[in-house]
Motif scaffolding. Structure first.
Motif, PDB file in Angstrom:
ATOM      1  N   LEU A 122       0.827  -1.202   0.000  1.00 34.05           N
ATOM      2  CA  LEU A 122       0.000   0.000   0.000  1.00 34.05           C
ATOM      3  C   LEU A 122       0.865   1.258   0.000  1.00 34.05           C
ATOM      4  CD1 LEU A 122      -2.874   1.255   0.313  1.00 34.05           C
ATOM      5  CD2 LEU A 122      -2.463   1.217   2.801  1.00 34.05           C
ATOM      6  N   ILE A 123       0.569   2.197  -0.947  1.00 31.67           N
ATOM      7  CA  ILE A 123       1.309   3.466  -0.994  1.00 31.67           C
ATOM      8  C   ILE A 123       0.374   4.674  -0.964  1.00 31.67           C
ATOM      9  CG2 ILE A 123       3.340   2.526  -2.168  1.00 31.67           C
ATOM     10  CD1 ILE A 123       2.195   3.675  -4.794  1.00 31.67           C
ATOM     11  N   GLU A 124      -0.923   4.455  -1.232  1.00 35.75           N
ATOM     12  CA  GLU A 124      -1.874   5.573  -1.205  1.00 35.75           C
ATOM     13  C   GLU A 124      -3.252   5.045  -0.831  1.00 35.75           C
ATOM     14  OE1 GLU A 124      -3.970   8.289  -4.526  1.00 35.75           O
ATOM     15  OE2 GLU A 124      -1.778   8.549  -4.448  1.00 35.75           O
ATOM     16  N   LEU A 125      -3.946   5.770   0.076  1.00 34.92           N
ATOM     17  CA  LEU A 125      -5.249   5.347   0.547  1.00 34.92           C
ATOM     18  C   LEU A 125      -6.197   6.535   0.528  1.00 34.92           C
ATOM     19  CD1 LEU A 125      -6.965   3.060   1.791  1.00 34.92           C
ATOM     20  CD2 LEU A 125      -6.085   3.740   4.036  1.00 34.92           C
TER      21      LEU A 125
ATOM     22  N   GLN B 246       3.048   5.884   4.099  1.00 33.91           N
ATOM     23  CA  GLN B 246       4.400   5.375   4.286  1.00 33.91           C
ATOM     24  C   GLN B 246       4.281   4.010   4.950  1.00 33.91           C
ATOM     25  OE1 GLN B 246       7.071   6.990   3.060  1.00 33.91           O
ATOM     26  NE2 GLN B 246       5.617   8.524   2.295  1.00 33.91           N
ATOM     27  N   SER B 247       4.053   3.015   4.132  1.00 34.73           N
ATOM     28  CA  SER B 247       3.717   1.687   4.653  1.00 34.73           C
ATOM     29  C   SER B 247       4.942   0.799   4.732  1.00 34.73           C
ATOM     30  CB  SER B 247       2.660   1.029   3.762  1.00 34.73           C
ATOM     31  OG  SER B 247       2.306  -0.234   4.257  1.00 34.73           O
TER      32      SER B 247
ATOM     33  N   ASP C 157       4.570  -0.893 -12.417  1.00 36.21           N
ATOM     34  CA  ASP C 157       4.470  -1.722 -11.226  1.00 36.21           C
ATOM     35  C   ASP C 157       3.511  -1.141 -10.197  1.00 36.21           C
ATOM     36  OD1 ASP C 157       6.028  -3.740 -12.082  1.00 36.21           O
ATOM     37  OD2 ASP C 157       7.671  -3.444 -10.681  1.00 36.21           O
ATOM     38  N   THR C 158       2.570  -0.305 -10.630  1.00 35.27           N
ATOM     39  CA  THR C 158       1.606   0.308  -9.716  1.00 35.27           C
ATOM     40  C   THR C 158       0.198  -0.204 -10.017  1.00 35.27           C
ATOM     41  OG1 THR C 158       2.943   2.313  -9.495  1.00 35.27           O
ATOM     42  CG2 THR C 158       0.628   2.460  -8.871  1.00 35.27           C
ATOM     43  N   LEU C 159      -0.471  -0.674  -8.986  1.00 32.07           N
ATOM     44  CA  LEU C 159      -1.837  -1.171  -9.091  1.00 32.07           C
ATOM     45  C   LEU C 159      -2.784  -0.182  -8.414  1.00 32.07           C
ATOM     46  CD1 LEU C 159      -4.008  -3.475  -9.505  1.00 32.07           C
ATOM     47  CD2 LEU C 159      -3.355  -4.260  -7.220  1.00 32.07           C
ATOM     48  N   SER C 160      -3.887   0.159  -9.088  1.00 32.83           N
ATOM     49  CA  SER C 160      -4.902   1.037  -8.519  1.00 32.83           C
ATOM     50  C   SER C 160      -6.215   0.272  -8.408  1.00 32.83           C
ATOM     51  CB  SER C 160      -5.112   2.278  -9.396  1.00 32.83           C
ATOM     52  OG  SER C 160      -3.924   3.052  -9.481  1.00 32.83           O
ATOM     53  N   LEU C 161      -6.905   0.453  -7.281  1.00 34.71           N
ATOM     54  CA  LEU C 161      -8.234  -0.118  -7.086  1.00 34.71           C
ATOM     55  C   LEU C 161      -9.275   1.005  -7.147  1.00 34.71           C
ATOM     56  CD1 LEU C 161      -7.713  -2.692  -4.171  1.00 34.71           C
ATOM     57  CD2 LEU C 161      -7.750  -3.126  -6.634  1.00 34.71           C
ATOM     58  N   PHE C 162     -10.417   0.730  -7.754  1.00 35.94           N
ATOM     59  CA  PHE C 162     -11.475   1.718  -7.917  1.00 35.94           C
ATOM     60  C   PHE C 162     -12.787   1.142  -7.393  1.00 35.94           C
ATOM     61  CE2 PHE C 162      -8.325   2.278 -11.206  1.00 35.94           C
ATOM     62  CZ  PHE C 162      -8.151   3.652 -11.314  1.00 35.94           C
ATOM     63  N   SER C 163     -13.667   2.042  -6.936  1.00 35.72           N
ATOM     64  CA  SER C 163     -15.025   1.630  -6.581  1.00 35.72           C
ATOM     65  C   SER C 163     -15.942   2.008  -7.739  1.00 35.72           C
ATOM     66  CB  SER C 163     -15.465   2.278  -5.267  1.00 35.72           C
ATOM     67  OG  SER C 163     -15.347   3.697  -5.337  1.00 35.72           O
ATOM     68  N   ASP C 164     -16.743   3.071  -7.612  1.00 36.48           N
ATOM     69  CA  ASP C 164     -17.662   3.456  -8.686  1.00 36.48           C
ATOM     70  C   ASP C 164     -17.099   4.522  -9.622  1.00 36.48           C
ATOM     71  OD1 ASP C 164     -19.876   1.766  -8.016  1.00 36.48           O
ATOM     72  OD2 ASP C 164     -20.224   3.055  -6.280  1.00 36.48           O
ATOM     73  N   GLY C 165     -16.192   5.368  -9.111  1.00 38.58           N
ATOM     74  CA  GLY C 165     -15.698   6.472  -9.914  1.00 38.58           C
ATOM     75  C   GLY C 165     -14.396   6.175 -10.619  1.00 38.58           C
TER      76      GLY C 165
ATOM     77  N   LYS D 143      -3.805   2.786  -3.936  1.00 36.19           N
ATOM     78  CA  LYS D 143      -2.734   2.447  -4.868  1.00 36.19           C
ATOM     79  C   LYS D 143      -1.696   1.582  -4.163  1.00 36.19           C
ATOM     80  CE  LYS D 143      -2.931   6.455  -7.986  1.00 36.19           C
ATOM     81  NZ  LYS D 143      -2.130   7.561  -8.589  1.00 36.19           N
ATOM     82  N   PHE D 144      -1.128   0.668  -4.938  1.00 36.56           N
ATOM     83  CA  PHE D 144      -0.148  -0.267  -4.406  1.00 36.56           C
ATOM     84  C   PHE D 144       1.029  -0.356  -5.377  1.00 36.56           C
ATOM     85  CE2 PHE D 144      -4.349  -1.385  -3.039  1.00 36.56           C
ATOM     86  CZ  PHE D 144      -4.229  -1.803  -1.726  1.00 36.56           C
ATOM     87  N   VAL D 145       2.187  -0.686  -4.857  1.00 39.58           N
ATOM     88  CA  VAL D 145       3.351  -0.902  -5.701  1.00 39.58           C
ATOM     89  C   VAL D 145       3.816  -2.353  -5.522  1.00 39.58           C
ATOM     90  CG1 VAL D 145       5.021  -0.134  -3.956  1.00 39.58           C
ATOM     91  CG2 VAL D 145       5.611  -0.007  -6.382  1.00 39.58           C
TER      92      VAL D 145
END
Length: 272
Positions: A160-163, A169-170, A251-259, A265-267
Motif C-alpha cells: 500500500l502506498i496511497e489510501l 508510508q507503509s 508496477d503500480t496497481l490502482s483499485l477503484f469503486s464506482d468512480g 494504490k499499491f506498488v
C-alpha cells in the motif's frame, strides 16, 4: 565408381565417429555441443523472480520466492506457514549442472545442496540428488512459477502506498508488518496484512485487457490484534468491500469503486 564408393565409406566412418552425443526420441543422435547450445541455460529467458508454495513436512507449506540473476547470483525468501512471522532470507551464487538444465543452490546454514530443474517460466524442486521427487504429493506442488513483472495482478506482493488520496508510508513497523496483499491464483485466495492484522478471503477477477479489469473481493476475515501504529487499518480494510475494478501501470496497481478516482494504490515489491 570404386573411388566414389570408397569416399562414401570414409564419410560414413567419420560421421559415425563424431556422433557421440545423446539420442533423441526418434533414435537419431544429438551431439553434446548441440545439447549444450540448446539447454535451459542457453535457450530460455530464465533470469527473474519465481514464486510458489512448496510442501512442508511439519508446517502448512513453505511460501518460497527466488530471484535468479543473469550473473548467477540469487536471492531467496522462505516463509514457513504456521511457524511464526520470521522468514528465512538468504543470497549468494548458484551453479548450473553439466547439462545446463538444473541449478544448484547451497544452503549455507546446513551446507546441503538444493536442486531445481529450470523449465519454461518455472522452477521445479528436486531431491537432494537432483532427481524428481518421488512422493504421493502431486508434482505440481513442487513448482515455482515465474512472475511476469508487467501487467499481471496475481502472485505479486502489493504494498500500500496511497489510501483515499493520502500518501501512505507503509514500511514494515517494529512488528515486521506492513499493509499489503497477494492474490493467489490457486483457489482465488487473497492474503495480506492491514499493517497490524493478517487478513484473508477470496476474490473474483475478470481481465478486460492487459492493464485493467474487474475485481471483487469477498468479505475479508482478519485477526484481532491491537496495534498503536496502524491508524488507517479500518479505512484500509473497507476499500476491499467496495472495490469493483483495477488498473496497472508499470508496477503500480490502482483499485477503484464506482468512480474514476482510485481508492487505493499499491506498488509491486519482490522478495519481501
Amino acid at each position: 565408381m570404386r573411388k566414389i564408393i570408397l569416399l562414401l565409406m570414409i564419410l560414413f566412418v567419420v560421421a559415425s565417429a563424431c556422433n557421440t552425443g545423446k539420442k533423441t526420441s526418434s533414435g537419431t543422435e544429438l551431439s553434446a555441443e548441440f545439447a549444450a547450445e540448446h539447454s535451459s541455460r542457453n535457450s530460455l529467458d530464465w533470469a527473474g523472480v519465481y514464486r510458489g508454495t512448496l510442501p512442508c513436512a511439519d508446517c502448512e507449506g513453505i511460501v518460497t520466492e527466488i530471484r535468479l540473476n543473469s550473473d548467477n547470483s540469487f536471492e531467496r525468501i522462505m516463509d514457513y506457514l504456521g511457524k511464526g512471522d520470521d522468514k528465512l532470507r538468504e543470497s549468494g551464487s548458484f551453479d548450473w549442472d553439466e547439462t545446463g538444465g538444473k541449478i544448484i543452490i547451497t544452503d549455507k546454514s546446513s551446507d546441503t545442496k538444493e536442486w531445481y530443474k529450470v523449465g519454461e517460466n518455472r522452477l521445479i524442486a528436486l531431491d537432494i540428488d537432483g532427481n524428481r521427487i518421488e512422493s504421493s504429493i502431486p508434482q505440481e506442488k513442487y513448482v515455482l512459477n515465474k512472475i511476469d513483472i508487467d501487467n499481471v495482478v496475481t502472485e505479486k506482493y502489493w504494498k500500500l502506498i496511497e489510501l483515499n488520496g493520502k500518501s501512505i508510508q507503509s514500511s514494515a513497523n517494529e512488528t515486521g508488518r506492513e499493509a499489503h496483499f497477494i492474490l493467489h491464483s490457486n483457489e482465488n485466495r487473497i492474503t495480506g496484512n492491514s499493517g497490524c492484522n493478517n487478513m484473508m478471503g477470496s476474490y473474483e477477477l475478470t481481465e478486460g485487457s492487459a492493464q485493467q479489469g474487474e475485481i471483487k473481493f469477498s468479505p475479508l476475515a482478519a485477526t484481532r490484534m491491537a496495534c498503536l501504529d496502524a491508524e488507517y487499518e479500518h479505512e484500509y480494510l473497507l476499500i476491499f468491500d467496495g472495490s469493483k475494478k483495477y488498473s496497472i501501470e508499470n508496477d503500480t496497481l490502482s483499485l477503484f469503486s464506482d468512480g474514476d478516482t482510485p481508492v487505493a494504490k499499491f506498488v509491486a515489491v519482490y522478495l519481501r
